[in-house]
Design a protein around this motif. Structure first.
Motif, short mmCIF file in Angstrom:
data_model
loop_
_atom_site.label_atom_id
_atom_site.label_comp_id
_atom_site.label_asym_id
_atom_site.label_seq_id
_atom_site.Cartn_x
_atom_site.Cartn_y
_atom_site.Cartn_z
N LEU A 170 0.82 -1.22 0.00
CA LEU A 170 0.00 0.00 0.00
C LEU A 170 0.85 1.27 0.00
CD1 LEU A 170 -2.82 -1.08 2.49
CD2 LEU A 170 -3.00 -0.91 0.02
N ASP A 171 2.15 1.09 0.18
CA ASP A 171 3.07 2.24 0.19
C ASP A 171 3.86 2.35 -1.11
OD1 ASP A 171 2.67 3.78 2.41
OD2 ASP A 171 4.07 2.67 3.69
N LEU A 172 3.55 1.51 -2.10
CA LEU A 172 4.29 1.63 -3.36
C LEU A 172 3.93 2.98 -4.00
CD1 LEU A 172 3.86 -2.03 -4.67
CD2 LEU A 172 6.03 -0.89 -4.12
N PRO A 173 4.95 3.75 -4.41
CA PRO A 173 4.64 5.10 -4.91
C PRO A 173 3.79 5.08 -6.18
CG PRO A 173 6.98 4.56 -5.18
CD PRO A 173 6.37 3.45 -4.38
N PHE A 174 2.83 5.98 -6.22
CA PHE A 174 1.94 6.20 -7.36
C PHE A 174 1.08 4.99 -7.71
CE2 PHE A 174 5.45 9.27 -8.21
CZ PHE A 174 4.71 10.44 -8.17
N ILE A 175 0.94 4.02 -6.79
CA ILE A 175 0.13 2.84 -7.15
C ILE A 175 -1.37 3.19 -7.16
CG2 ILE A 175 -0.03 1.81 -4.80
CD1 ILE A 175 0.44 -0.93 -6.34
N ILE A 176 -1.75 4.09 -6.29
CA ILE A 176 -3.17 4.49 -6.21
C ILE A 176 -3.26 5.94 -6.70
CG2 ILE A 176 -5.12 4.86 -4.62
CD1 ILE A 176 -3.88 2.58 -2.91
N GLU A 177 -4.18 6.19 -7.62
CA GLU A 177 -4.13 7.50 -8.29
C GLU A 177 -5.17 8.51 -7.84
OE1 GLU A 177 -4.17 6.61 -12.44
OE2 GLU A 177 -2.04 6.06 -12.41
N ASN A 178 -6.28 8.05 -7.33
CA ASN A 178 -7.32 9.03 -6.97
C ASN A 178 -8.16 8.50 -5.79
OD1 ASN A 178 -9.26 7.18 -8.12
ND2 ASN A 178 -8.62 7.95 -10.13
N PHE A 180 15.45 16.90 -5.11
CA PHE A 180 15.57 16.03 -3.92
C PHE A 180 17.03 15.83 -3.51
CE2 PHE A 180 11.32 14.45 -5.17
CZ PHE A 180 10.71 14.43 -3.93
N ASN A 181 17.94 16.19 -4.41
CA ASN A 181 19.36 15.88 -4.18
C ASN A 181 19.87 16.33 -2.81
OD1 ASN A 181 21.05 14.33 -5.54
ND2 ASN A 181 21.27 15.77 -7.28
N ASN A 240 6.27 11.87 -14.59
CA ASN A 240 6.85 10.66 -15.20
C ASN A 240 8.32 10.50 -14.84
OD1 ASN A 240 4.47 9.80 -16.23
ND2 ASN A 240 4.74 10.85 -18.21
N GLU A 241 9.01 11.63 -14.67
CA GLU A 241 10.43 11.55 -14.23
C GLU A 241 10.51 10.95 -12.83
OE1 GLU A 241 12.60 15.26 -14.28
OE2 GLU A 241 11.91 15.66 -16.33
N TRP A 242 9.61 11.38 -11.94
CA TRP A 242 9.59 10.80 -10.58
C TRP A 242 9.33 9.30 -10.68
CZ3 TRP A 242 7.37 13.58 -5.73
CH2 TRP A 242 7.69 14.95 -5.74
N LYS A 243 8.33 8.95 -11.49
CA LYS A 243 7.95 7.52 -11.61
C LYS A 243 9.10 6.70 -12.14
CE LYS A 243 2.96 8.02 -12.19
NZ LYS A 243 1.83 7.96 -13.09
N GLU A 244 9.80 7.25 -13.13
CA GLU A 244 10.94 6.55 -13.74
C GLU A 244 12.01 6.24 -12.68
OE1 GLU A 244 10.98 5.39 -16.78
OE2 GLU A 244 13.08 4.71 -16.64
N LYS A 245 12.30 7.25 -11.85
CA LYS A 245 13.31 7.07 -10.79
C LYS A 245 12.89 6.00 -9.78
CE LYS A 245 16.70 10.22 -10.91
NZ LYS A 245 18.09 9.98 -10.67
N LEU A 246 11.56 5.89 -9.61
CA LEU A 246 11.06 5.03 -8.53
C LEU A 246 10.67 3.62 -8.98
CD1 LEU A 246 8.81 7.72 -6.80
CD2 LEU A 246 10.76 6.59 -5.75
N LYS A 247 10.73 3.36 -10.29
CA LYS A 247 10.09 2.13 -10.77
C LYS A 247 10.71 0.83 -10.24
CE LYS A 247 12.20 1.51 -15.25
NZ LYS A 247 12.38 2.15 -16.50
N THR A 248 12.01 0.84 -9.88
CA THR A 248 12.62 -0.42 -9.41
C THR A 248 12.03 -0.87 -8.06
OG1 THR A 248 14.39 0.87 -8.45
CG2 THR A 248 14.85 -0.17 -10.56
N ASP A 264 13.64 3.40 0.94
CA ASP A 264 14.05 3.13 -0.45
C ASP A 264 13.54 4.21 -1.40
OD1 ASP A 264 15.19 0.80 0.38
OD2 ASP A 264 13.59 -0.50 -0.35
N GLN A 265 12.29 4.59 -1.19
CA GLN A 265 11.67 5.59 -2.06
C GLN A 265 12.50 6.88 -2.09
OE1 GLN A 265 7.22 6.93 -1.79
NE2 GLN A 265 8.33 8.27 -0.40
N PHE A 266 12.86 7.38 -0.90
CA PHE A 266 13.58 8.65 -0.88
C PHE A 266 15.03 8.50 -1.34
CE2 PHE A 266 10.02 10.08 1.90
CZ PHE A 266 9.56 11.03 1.01
N LYS A 267 15.62 7.33 -1.08
CA LYS A 267 17.00 7.13 -1.56
C LYS A 267 17.00 7.11 -3.09
CE LYS A 267 19.19 5.16 2.47
NZ LYS A 267 19.19 3.96 3.31
N LEU A 268 15.99 6.45 -3.67
CA LEU A 268 15.92 6.40 -5.15
C LEU A 268 15.75 7.81 -5.73
CD1 LEU A 268 13.71 3.23 -5.72
CD2 LEU A 268 16.09 3.54 -6.46
#
Ligand code: LMR
Length: 354
Positions: free
Chosen positions: A126-134, A184-185, A320-328, A199-203
């Motif tokens: 339930l904490d996976l980023p962007f898994i739930i949209e609305n 975020f750097n 989409n840039e955020w999502k790309e960084k987080l997809k792993t 993990d999310q913030f490190k990514l």
């Protein structure tokens, strides 16, 4: 003769009045079961006291939900069950509330799901980023079968799971603007203690720092952190925006609460009382979800009116840039934690509404 007659009549009248008073008194004594519970009398009936501890302010989605639950349970039980609420971490905080629940020092707590992920790693789904949209998806998920199975998992740690409550989507509040991923750097971001959030913030290139909710204000004030992820209602009710006055409406994660009870305490309750508790949660479920949405909307409009607060939206390419960084993070969850929860949740999200 007339005098004697008068005396006799007065005497009879007084006797009748005394008899009426005595009779009414006996009647009320023997009909106590129909009276509402009188908590000043002891030994007549067992009063049940539920201590409910939580860490946020009273004027938040969780704060008002706790009050609503109290009102419903006390009304349905005719005052036999009393709920005492301790908000703002006044009794226990993030670090010790789970232990306090296990020790039955309090009987209900409602921590954010993220705070359970170290004990129950499957909950990370339930904490996976962007898994739930609305909000519609969020409501569907928190009332759905996957969440139900997650709630049952509390049995593994001897806790009775009661329900999930909602507090909407997490945003970023920071002391300088965070829009592109490069912002975020090196940023020191306060988060709840959870491996997946770490993990999310490190990514994203940030430096995550786990702290208790009660320490967030001093953490920002003492320059220990530069940013945090939280819902608008938590940011506004604790006045975090007075120091972190840049708010990015990223909606990158959800914040939901698992309402739970000490298992032995639950088992000690008679079935009528258990039913009163579950009925109360069921009755308030839609109301709680709607109030959470309203709270976040209203609090956001107050923040928008405040000229010292800067609000940013993420456009699609940046999101989409955020999502790309987080997809792993998705593959890590699937591989290392639980692929079946992830596929079940995705299936649930893609099912058409019935
Ligand atoms: C936080 O620690 O930021 C939140 O979990 C607080 C809460 O209970 O909403």
């Amino acid at each position: 003769m007339v005098k004697k007659m008068k005396l006799f009549l007065t005497g009879s009248f007084i006797t009748i009045i005394i008899l009426i008073v005595l009779f009414s008194y006996r009647q009320s004594i023997f009909s106590i079961n129909s009276l509402p519970f009188d908590d000043e009398q002891r030994g007549l009936n067992e009063q049940i006291i539920i201590h409910f501890s939580h860490v946020v302010a009273e004027n938040t989605p969780k704060g008002i939900a706790a009050e609503k639950f109290k009102a419903l349970v006390e009304e349905k039980s005719g005052g036999k069950v009393v709920v005492q609420i301790y908000p703002n971490g006044m009794l226990f905080n993030d670090e010790n509330e789970l232990e306090a629940l296990r020790d039955n020092k309090v009987q209900i707590i409602a921590p954010t799901i993220s705070k359970l992920t170290n004990s129950l790693p499957n909950w990370q789904v339930l904490d996976l980023p962007f898994i739930i949209e609305n909000n519609e998806q969020l409501k569907k998920v928190l009332n759905g079968e996957t969440s139900d199975s997650l709630l049952q998992e509390l049995e593994k740690i001897n806790i009775k799971g009661l329900t999930f409550w909602n507090n909407g989507f997490k945003q970023i509040a920071s002391t300088s603007p965070v829009i592109g991923v490069e912002d975020f750097n090196g940023m020191r971001i306060r988060m709840m203690s959870s491996d997946i959030l770490d993990d999310q913030f490190k990514l994203l290139g940030a430096k995550p720092i786990a702290t208790s909710f009660g320490d967030v204000y001093s953490g920002i004030k003492n320059n220990i952190v530069d940013a945090q992820e939280n819902t608008i209602s938590n940011i506004y009710s604790k006045q975090f925006h007075t120091m972190e006055n840049h708010i990015t409406l990223s909606n990158h994660g959800v914040l939901a609460y698992a309402v739970m009870m000490n298992e032995d305490f639950w088992n000690s309750l008679d079935t009528d009382t258990q039913k009163i508790i579950t009925d109360s949660f069921e009755e308030m479920q839609d109301w709680q979800f709607e109030r959470a949405e309203q709270f976040n909307e209203e609090n956001l409009s107050y923040l928008k009116e405040n000229s010292a607060v800067h609000i940013y939206e993420l456009d699609e390419p940046i999101k989409n840039e955020w999502k790309e960084k987080l997809k792993t993070i998705y593959t890590q969850y699937e591989k290392n934690v639980n692929g079946h929860y992830l596929s079940d949740l995705l299936k649930e999200l893609n099912e058409p509404d019935s």
